[in-house]
Design an enzyme around this catalytic site. Sequence first.
Site, PDB file in Angstrom:
ATOM      1  N   GLU A   1      -5.025  -3.554  -2.012  1.00 37.56           N
ATOM      2  CA  GLU A   1      -6.467  -3.286  -1.976  1.00 37.56           C
ATOM      3  C   GLU A   1      -6.771  -1.982  -1.223  1.00 37.56           C
ATOM      4  OE1 GLU A   1      -4.674  -5.611  -0.656  1.00 37.56           O
ATOM      5  OE2 GLU A   1      -5.491  -6.443   1.210  1.00 37.56           O
TER       6      GLU A   1
ATOM      7  N   GLU B   1       9.370  -4.194  13.002  1.00 36.18           N
ATOM      8  CA  GLU B   1       9.065  -3.067  12.107  1.00 36.18           C
ATOM      9  C   GLU B   1       7.752  -2.427  12.578  1.00 36.18           C
ATOM     10  OE1 GLU B   1       7.682  -3.923   8.047  1.00 36.18           O
ATOM     11  OE2 GLU B   1       8.967  -2.307   7.336  1.00 36.18           O
TER      12      GLU B   1
ATOM     13  N   PHE C   1       0.812  -1.227   0.000  1.00 34.95           N
ATOM     14  CA  PHE C   1       0.000   0.000   0.000  1.00 34.95           C
ATOM     15  C   PHE C   1       0.837   1.265   0.000  1.00 34.95           C
ATOM     16  CE2 PHE C   1       0.865  -0.194   4.588  1.00 34.95           C
ATOM     17  CZ  PHE C   1       1.073   1.150   4.865  1.00 34.95           C
TER      18      PHE C   1
ATOM     19  N   CYS D   1       9.628   1.676   3.348  1.00 29.04           N
ATOM     20  CA  CYS D   1      10.520   0.558   3.696  1.00 29.04           C
ATOM     21  C   CYS D   1      11.945   1.041   3.869  1.00 29.04           C
ATOM     22  CB  CYS D   1      10.465  -0.507   2.617  1.00 29.04           C
ATOM     23  SG  CYS D   1      11.090   0.115   1.068  1.00 29.04           S
TER      24      CYS D   1
HETATM   25  P1  NAD Z   1       1.507  -6.649   2.960  1.00 29.54           P
HETATM   26  O1  NAD Z   1       2.550  -7.696   3.020  1.00 29.54           O
HETATM   27  O2  NAD Z   1       0.408  -6.683   3.957  1.00 29.54           O
HETATM   28  O3  NAD Z   1       0.787  -6.657   1.516  1.00 29.54           O
HETATM   29  C1  NAD Z   1       1.526  -6.661   0.331  1.00 29.54           C
HETATM   30  C2  NAD Z   1       0.699  -7.349  -0.753  1.00 29.54           C
HETATM   31  O4  NAD Z   1       0.443  -8.700  -0.367  1.00 29.54           O
HETATM   32  C3  NAD Z   1      -0.658  -6.693  -0.979  1.00 29.54           C
HETATM   33  O5  NAD Z   1      -0.932  -6.675  -2.365  1.00 29.54           O
HETATM   34  C4  NAD Z   1      -1.615  -7.604  -0.236  1.00 29.54           C
HETATM   35  O6  NAD Z   1      -2.907  -7.648  -0.817  1.00 29.54           O
HETATM   36  C5  NAD Z   1      -0.953  -8.963  -0.346  1.00 29.54           C
HETATM   37  N1  NAD Z   1      -1.234  -9.817   0.813  1.00 29.54           N
HETATM   38  C6  NAD Z   1      -1.452  -9.415   2.086  1.00 29.54           C
HETATM   39  N2  NAD Z   1      -1.683 -10.483   2.881  1.00 29.54           N
HETATM   40  C7  NAD Z   1      -1.609 -11.577   2.094  1.00 29.54           C
HETATM   41  C8  NAD Z   1      -1.754 -12.986   2.333  1.00 29.54           C
HETATM   42  N3  NAD Z   1      -2.001 -13.458   3.553  1.00 29.54           N
HETATM   43  N4  NAD Z   1      -1.595 -13.823   1.297  1.00 29.54           N
HETATM   44  C9  NAD Z   1      -1.327 -13.359   0.070  1.00 29.54           C
HETATM   45  N5  NAD Z   1      -1.192 -12.033  -0.222  1.00 29.54           N
HETATM   46  C10 NAD Z   1      -1.327 -11.156   0.782  1.00 29.54           C
HETATM   47  O7  NAD Z   1       2.280  -5.242   2.999  1.00 29.54           O
HETATM   48  P2  NAD Z   1       1.652  -3.805   3.105  1.00 29.54           P
HETATM   49  O8  NAD Z   1       1.122  -3.624   4.493  1.00 29.54           O
HETATM   50  O9  NAD Z   1       0.765  -3.520   1.965  1.00 29.54           O
HETATM   51  O10 NAD Z   1       2.976  -2.918   2.912  1.00 29.54           O
HETATM   52  C11 NAD Z   1       3.846  -2.574   3.960  1.00 29.54           C
HETATM   53  C12 NAD Z   1       5.010  -3.524   4.041  1.00 29.54           C
HETATM   54  O11 NAD Z   1       5.703  -3.555   2.796  1.00 29.54           O
HETATM   55  C13 NAD Z   1       6.054  -3.109   5.068  1.00 29.54           C
HETATM   56  O12 NAD Z   1       6.493  -4.249   5.752  1.00 29.54           O
HETATM   57  C14 NAD Z   1       7.169  -2.516   4.233  1.00 29.54           C
HETATM   58  O13 NAD Z   1       8.448  -2.565   4.827  1.00 29.54           O
HETATM   59  C15 NAD Z   1       7.105  -3.379   3.016  1.00 29.54           C
HETATM   60  N6  NAD Z   1       7.723  -2.731   1.873  1.00 29.54           N
HETATM   61  C16 NAD Z   1       8.928  -3.199   1.457  1.00 29.54           C
HETATM   62  C17 NAD Z   1       9.573  -2.596   0.408  1.00 29.54           C
HETATM   63  C18 NAD Z   1      10.910  -3.091  -0.052  1.00 29.54           C
HETATM   64  O14 NAD Z   1      11.317  -2.692  -1.117  1.00 29.54           O
HETATM   65  N7  NAD Z   1      11.594  -3.949   0.674  1.00 29.54           N
HETATM   66  C19 NAD Z   1       8.965  -1.518  -0.262  1.00 29.54           C
HETATM   67  C20 NAD Z   1       7.727  -1.082   0.168  1.00 29.54           C
HETATM   68  C21 NAD Z   1       7.108  -1.700   1.237  1.00 29.54           C
END
Ligand code: NAD
Length: 509
Positions: free
Chosen positions: A186, A393, A159, A291
């Site tokens: 989403e 985190e 997100f 991140c």
């Molecule tokens: P998230 O892991 O909750 O979601 C990421 C994606 O995975 C979304 O599209 C979501 O719909 C999907 N998803 C969520 N739960 C799922 C499940 N149980 N099974 C399958 N798919 C699922 O992450 P978020 O809250 O959207 O984003 C924040 C996180 O992303 C933080 O931990 C941040 O550090 C990380 N992030 C990392 C980077 C990087 O480059 N390393 C960059 C941006 C964000």
Amino acid sequence: MNTQSSNHADVKKIVGHFINGADVADDNRPLPVMNPATGEVSRHVAMASKATVEEAIAAAESAFPAWRNTPPAKRAKIMFRFKYLLEEHAEEVVAALTNEHGKVLDDAMGEFGRGVEVVDYACGIGELLKGEYTKNVGPDIDSWSELQPIGVVAGITPFNFPAMVPMWMFPMAIACGNTFVLKPSEKDPSAPMLVAHLLKEAGLPDGVFNVVNGDKEAVDTLLEDPRVQAISFVGSTPIAEYIYSTGTKNGKRVQALGGAKNHAIIMPDADIDNTVRALMGAAFGSCGERCMAISVAVCVGEKTADTVVDKLRAELQELKVGNGTDACNNMGPLITQDHYDKVKGYVDLGVKEGADLVVDGRGLVVEGHENGYFLGGCLFDNVTSDMRIYQEEIFGPVLCVVRAESQEQAMQLIDDHEYGNGTCIFTRDGEAARYFADNIRVGMVGINVPLPVPVALHSFGGWKRSLFGDLYAYGPDSVRFYTRRKTITQRWPSGGVREKAQFSFPSNQ
Ligand code: NAD
């Protein structure tokens, strides 16, 4: 000038999908999309069923043969047009980012610009895909290597960068000749949908780029479908690990970028005033939902720590928190009520764990936005490595100061941490900086640069549990990730020579 920006006409609108060059309406399991600054529903988003995702995969698969054979120069032309359209529609995309994510407008513009940089890089695909050729590797035998696209690629994104992170992936995947299915977050689906329309307007053939909105059902379909050849994921570490293990078990190439806890080391000789301002931006920009945010400041020496904490306390009094649409503000809200509760819970926990809460952002009320998910900047001092606020985190506007006696001790903390995404050292000492850059176990390192996010010419990725897979996002690694090398050896023998069967292994010796 705080404005409530929810558009009531849109509340009932359900964002569907973009498949085979067209909008696909869907009312399956709609979820509300919030405006985090007002706490109001701005629209809804459909959760794609397995069948809908399969429709998108089928569109991508049938577009692949023609797209694969489209000359890279023609693919680059579409990328050029796409870049101009992005620039023309920047304000529209940026407004969607601020309304659904909450980040302030100039930060949203920065995110958008960093995404466009990758499109710039993709415009050079002809050069990037050039192969290698060797004449006369044997008698009348020539050999060359070429980089072939791999087929249908999926991208699953978080997100916090709804425009930039998808653009880390699809411009290069498509430019390399693959077709793409994007499953964005989403929580803020509008920017990726706008971008899909711009790609179509740029002349991208139908089916080459598809967007399915959804949740676990959509993701699991992408992970299991044998037509999907590769998956790029960015999100939290538990989900990254799940994506990597499930995707690779199903025979797919996977890169899964995860969470972070980025430390900055502040050496006693640093320019403290500039360092403190750099820390403010890196810790509290985008409400800490980056991140690459700095969430731990490791101060070397008690005097350094006392000065940094005093100056941070003063700067935090000036931090302007409010609706991201108001240009006066430095920081917007957190993304959802759940996330607000989680981050606030960590602040409560830090107090219980015995850290000193120097600045408490809990209880902040933004006038006219009482239902927004606003948390003021929080500063903890005397944080220690056994505390959960240090280990986990938080992904919010919470900066932890840890006191260390030496550079070695500060570096040991970083090396021992489970994450290794980004880090930075503030110093005037070239030797200390060089030692740090050479030895620290982290993927992206800054020297007096708090957010060392590589430009598009280089690749982005962390170490340890911040990245599962071998190749980074965008830059040169993306060409390797989105292509498969093929090496061809050809022989055109001179005519008329009768040949004997050769039973020895062919060699030039
Ligand atoms: P998230 O892991 O909750 O979601 C990421 C994606 O995975 C979304 O599209 C979501 O719909 C999907 N998803 C969520 N739960 C799922 C499940 N149980 N099974 C399958 N798919 C699922 O992450 P978020 O809250 O959207 O984003 C924040 C996180 O992303 C933080 O931990 C941040 O550090 C990380 N992030 C990392 C980077 C990087 O480059 N390393 C960059 C941006 C964000």
